[in-house]
Design a protein around this motif. Sequence first.
Motif, PDB file in Angstrom:
ATOM      1  N   ILE A 342       0.988  -1.009  -0.095  1.00  0.00           N
ATOM      2  CA  ILE A 342      -0.121   0.092   0.003  1.00  0.00           C
ATOM      3  C   ILE A 342       0.689   1.347   0.025  1.00  0.00           C
ATOM      4  CG2 ILE A 342      -1.533   1.403   1.467  1.00  0.00           C
ATOM      5  CD1 ILE A 342      -2.871  -1.379   2.329  1.00  0.00           C
ATOM      6  N   ALA A 343       1.960   1.249   0.856  1.00  0.00           N
ATOM      7  CA  ALA A 343       3.152   2.461   0.893  1.00  0.00           C
ATOM      8  C   ALA A 343       3.421   2.835  -0.391  1.00  0.00           C
ATOM      9  CB  ALA A 343       3.715   2.173   2.174  1.00  0.00           C
ATOM     10  N   ALA A 344       4.122   1.637  -1.086  1.00  0.00           N
ATOM     11  CA  ALA A 344       4.595   1.539  -2.453  1.00  0.00           C
ATOM     12  C   ALA A 344       3.558   2.064  -3.230  1.00  0.00           C
ATOM     13  CB  ALA A 344       5.150   0.236  -2.709  1.00  0.00           C
ATOM     14  N   GLY A 345       2.245   1.754  -3.311  1.00  0.00           N
ATOM     15  CA  GLY A 345       1.288   2.361  -4.349  1.00  0.00           C
ATOM     16  C   GLY A 345       1.232   3.507  -3.977  1.00  0.00           C
ATOM     17  N   LEU A 346       1.070   4.038  -2.880  1.00  0.00           N
ATOM     18  CA  LEU A 346       1.014   5.657  -2.496  1.00  0.00           C
ATOM     19  C   LEU A 346       2.129   6.461  -3.188  1.00  0.00           C
ATOM     20  CD1 LEU A 346      -0.925   5.528   1.210  1.00  0.00           C
ATOM     21  CD2 LEU A 346      -1.806   6.156  -1.282  1.00  0.00           C
ATOM     22  N   GLN A 347       3.331   5.959  -2.930  1.00  0.00           N
ATOM     23  CA  GLN A 347       4.498   6.358  -3.393  1.00  0.00           C
ATOM     24  C   GLN A 347       4.550   6.748  -5.062  1.00  0.00           C
ATOM     25  OE1 GLN A 347       7.950   4.217  -2.973  1.00  0.00           O
ATOM     26  NE2 GLN A 347       9.421   5.958  -2.749  1.00  0.00           N
ATOM     27  N   ALA A 348       3.857   6.049  -5.476  1.00  0.00           N
ATOM     28  CA  ALA A 348       3.789   5.941  -6.866  1.00  0.00           C
ATOM     29  C   ALA A 348       2.450   7.028  -7.335  1.00  0.00           C
ATOM     30  CB  ALA A 348       3.550   5.013  -7.712  1.00  0.00           C
ATOM     31  N   LEU A 349       1.469   7.101  -6.521  1.00  0.00           N
ATOM     32  CA  LEU A 349       0.056   7.911  -6.720  1.00  0.00           C
ATOM     33  C   LEU A 349       0.400   9.376  -6.187  1.00  0.00           C
ATOM     34  CD1 LEU A 349      -2.794   7.941  -7.300  1.00  0.00           C
ATOM     35  CD2 LEU A 349      -3.361   7.252  -4.840  1.00  0.00           C
ATOM     36  N   PHE A 350       1.062   9.653  -5.227  1.00  0.00           N
ATOM     37  CA  PHE A 350       1.007  10.759  -4.670  1.00  0.00           C
ATOM     38  C   PHE A 350       1.532  11.884  -5.720  1.00  0.00           C
ATOM     39  CE2 PHE A 350       0.689  10.815   0.286  1.00  0.00           C
ATOM     40  CZ  PHE A 350      -0.449  10.127   0.259  1.00  0.00           C
ATOM     41  N   PRO A 351       2.647  11.545  -6.418  1.00  0.00           N
ATOM     42  CA  PRO A 351       2.977  12.716  -7.221  1.00  0.00           C
ATOM     43  C   PRO A 351       2.108  12.886  -8.354  1.00  0.00           C
ATOM     44  CG  PRO A 351       5.021  11.020  -7.166  1.00  0.00           C
ATOM     45  CD  PRO A 351       3.519  10.479  -6.372  1.00  0.00           C
ATOM     46  N   ALA A 352       1.276  12.039  -8.845  1.00  0.00           N
ATOM     47  CA  ALA A 352       0.240  12.363  -9.848  1.00  0.00           C
ATOM     48  C   ALA A 352      -0.674  13.322  -9.178  1.00  0.00           C
ATOM     49  CB  ALA A 352      -0.534  11.033 -10.126  1.00  0.00           C
ATOM     50  N   ILE A 353      -1.001  13.355  -8.054  1.00  0.00           N
ATOM     51  CA  ILE A 353      -1.775  14.569  -7.466  1.00  0.00           C
ATOM     52  C   ILE A 353      -1.054  15.452  -6.587  1.00  0.00           C
ATOM     53  CG2 ILE A 353      -3.504  12.678  -6.940  1.00  0.00           C
ATOM     54  CD1 ILE A 353      -3.054  12.612  -3.974  1.00  0.00           C
ATOM     55  N   GLY A 354       0.016  15.941  -7.263  1.00  0.00           N
ATOM     56  CA  GLY A 354       0.622  16.856  -6.796  1.00  0.00           C
ATOM     57  C   GLY A 354       1.410  17.089  -5.422  1.00  0.00           C
ATOM     58  N   PHE A 355       1.614  15.880  -4.822  1.00  0.00           N
ATOM     59  CA  PHE A 355       2.302  15.789  -3.605  1.00  0.00           C
ATOM     60  C   PHE A 355       3.511  14.942  -3.710  1.00  0.00           C
ATOM     61  CE2 PHE A 355       3.726  14.704   0.383  1.00  0.00           C
ATOM     62  CZ  PHE A 355       3.223  15.338   1.540  1.00  0.00           C
ATOM     63  N   PRO A 356       4.784  15.490  -3.793  1.00  0.00           N
ATOM     64  CA  PRO A 356       6.245  15.244  -3.949  1.00  0.00           C
ATOM     65  C   PRO A 356       6.367  13.889  -2.822  1.00  0.00           C
ATOM     66  CG  PRO A 356       6.429  17.179  -2.848  1.00  0.00           C
ATOM     67  CD  PRO A 356       5.185  16.820  -2.938  1.00  0.00           C
ATOM     68  N   PHE A 357       5.697  12.778  -3.030  1.00  0.00           N
ATOM     69  CA  PHE A 357       6.209  11.527  -2.125  1.00  0.00           C
ATOM     70  C   PHE A 357       7.483  11.082  -2.668  1.00  0.00           C
ATOM     71  CE2 PHE A 357       6.469   7.557  -0.306  1.00  0.00           C
ATOM     72  CZ  PHE A 357       5.325   7.389   0.673  1.00  0.00           C
ATOM     73  N   PRO A 358       8.769  10.824  -1.809  1.00  0.00           N
ATOM     74  CA  PRO A 358      10.022  10.792  -2.268  1.00  0.00           C
ATOM     75  C   PRO A 358      10.034   9.526  -3.193  1.00  0.00           C
ATOM     76  CG  PRO A 358       9.825  10.257   0.086  1.00  0.00           C
ATOM     77  CD  PRO A 358       8.255  10.856  -0.420  1.00  0.00           C
TER      78      PRO A 358
END
Length: 853
Positions: A342-358
Amino acid sequence: MTASLRLSLSSLRAHRRRFAGTFLAVFLGVAFLAGTLVMGDTLRASFDSMFGSATAGTDAVVRGADAITTPGESRGVRRPVDTSLVEAIEAVPGVAAAAPDIQGAGQLVGGDGKPIGGQGPPTLAGNWITDPKLNPYRLAEGRVPARTGEVVVNRGTAEKGGLRIGDTTILRTPDPVRVTIVGLATFGGEDGMAQVTYTGMTRADAEKYLTARPGQAASIVVRADPGVSQTQLVDRLTPTLPKGVEAITGQESAQENNDMIASQFLTVFTTFLLVFSGVALLVATFSIHNTFAIVVAQRTRENALLRALGASRRQVTVATLVEASAVAVTASAAGLAGGIGIAAGLQALFPAIGFPFPEGDLVISGLSWALPLAVGVLVCLGSALVPAVRAGRTAPLAALRETALDASGVSRPRAVTGTVLIALAIAVTLTGVLVSPSVWLAGSGAVLALVAFVVLGPVASRTAVRVLGSPLDRLRGVTGGLARRNALRSPKRTAATASALMIGVAVVSLFTVFGASLKATMDQTVSRSFAGDVAVSTPSFGAGGSGLSPKLAPAIGALPEVDTAVGLGRGVAEVDGKGRALTVTDPAALARTFDLGAVRGDLRTLGTDGLALSEKEADRQGLHIGDRARLAFTDGEKRTFTVRAVYGQSELAGDYVITRAAWAPHRTQDADTLIAVSFEDGVSTDTGKAAVEKAAAPYGNPEVQTRDAYARSSAGGIDMMLTLVYALLALAVLIALLGIANTLTLAIHERTRELGLLRAVGQTRSQLRAMVRWESVLVAAFGTAGGLILGAFLGWVLVRASDGASDSAFAFAAPPTQLAVVALVGLAAGALAGLRPARRAARLDVLRAVATE
């Protein structure tokens, strides 16, 4: 012990499908918990690395020593420092370079004419520091600003606003400034600092637009010579600094910034998610307990035979707990892996919504490994403990009995205990919200109410299922009657199955009621306090946005369609040693566009040394008209103000009001947060609104709304919150559905012979499927009804507790439409949960089912 282990493993292999629902419940709860913790670890490490990289060249920061912090704010406002100190600092031995750091609010307007950011995170502007080691931003494209009107923006802001190098746009400071983008920058190797926007200007422009007067800066950043440590540098700087100015190390400054932006955000964010993880695991607890209770009941004869053959109580209990442990360990381990996914998926998803997940590897601390595993195992074992003990107490003679009557739901001790608990819960809650306002008492009463509902569940299930299922006899005939009787067969089992859904629905209802109450409160506040025709505002909350230009209210007031336009600015000061927010405005115009209630004194006589207070604040401080209060401002100046007016209502006007003339000598970057406009008699709302929009266009196109639209937009963030809450609570409802489906599946296994006899005497497959589905709907209806009642009660408690803890009056609202939707979703969930058990029941072979023992 060895025999118990072998027996447990054999039972698991033989009946592994019975524990599928338990496995999924533990898996989902642990995965949510693990994903939250891993995501928090990764974000925290990312911010540490980002700030460490960005501020690596700053060895010391010189700033105002004291900060004024107002209630509800975590970081105070400091006095500016004189830029003339730069020369004195550079003369200190060990200093390699020093530069003023001018900071303020500045919001860029995107290519579509809409402001960028401002929805929470700050929108920053400042001078572009030419020393690359002292500048936390790195130039990635283009060049640095060299002439007035040229700016560098962080790359994430440019992408979000559709801006490129060479584009010209507006920067709200809050006065509109036309700027040309000449460069793009990064922060700590990322396109930006989370959602924070940044605009770098020339030093002259920054002093002109971001400070009250030239020669001031938020701080001075200092770089040390090689071989001079940060602590040594601070020790050398301190004796040279004037009173009221301090020096801290670069590491301390970076840590403060990290704590402010990273830790506070992450604490709120992860705590929010952990609460829902807890709800999901609580729901899972009921589902797991119910599964093991049914399995133990179904194996009564088997356990009795073991006892008759010489097995001790301890061996039977241990055998059941070993089964639970096996399910717990495997499900928790799978949940941990799922959480990392789940965390890995959010890591890929967050940049798409404008949040710079590292980017890069996920960071997983030891706690993030151990806690989900431990919680999953403990929840599963704790849920199975009572059924395991009950299994150990099985009498050997039970092997001679075919069935056991379940009378647990109608026991008198349970009814008495539940009644006492519900009475105690009501008494404690009413005391905490009505008699002696206390959040702790209200919270304790809410917990007692939850416990009372669970205890009374089996007692109430009989009556509730009879009432809820009575229409089935008429609508579905024999099939409906059989479904109702099946749901009534085991009150404790029905209640335990429904309790999982009840908790999920209760939390959904709680937030629905609280959200509707917040919106009603906002609408009530605006309707009661705002007497204007339209409001001019910026769509921002939290720290975001740059506010409105103080020049805009006079420009609107000069329109022939407008009678009064008053801007509300914000300032801070210490009032008798305590930080307080000040409303900076024209008090006479304020009284014409806001309903301030009963006013004692004269708002028109405040002048440059007068103060107006809300009645509540005056009573709290013990101040009366004519009394004096000592105000200390961020520039270090202290002045005595006289209380010249006291007004009744303070929701929009705040607790302290001073004039712009009184605030002007102490202001930093002046801005209005709201402009209230009243039209001349005979001017329609549409005509007046169009005129105001035209006048406001040169100031960055701020939003012009009618009073009703302003009230709705002020509560807009609540809908966003509720959407997120519903999405997260979907997990708890899913676990509850798994519990219902698992219970029905086990019940079908238990009633195999009975179902075979029904088929043998003429019941069709479709009738059998309908009977099982309606049984599922009845169980869900019981849980949904209980959840709605409990959730509405807890929502009322939360609203009343918030009302007692706040100066604002909270309005309670129970939205019938939304709650009806919650009820329908609960019933639909029951129908959905019954689909698979119904199909399985319909596929039973009649002859084999009749022959089953």
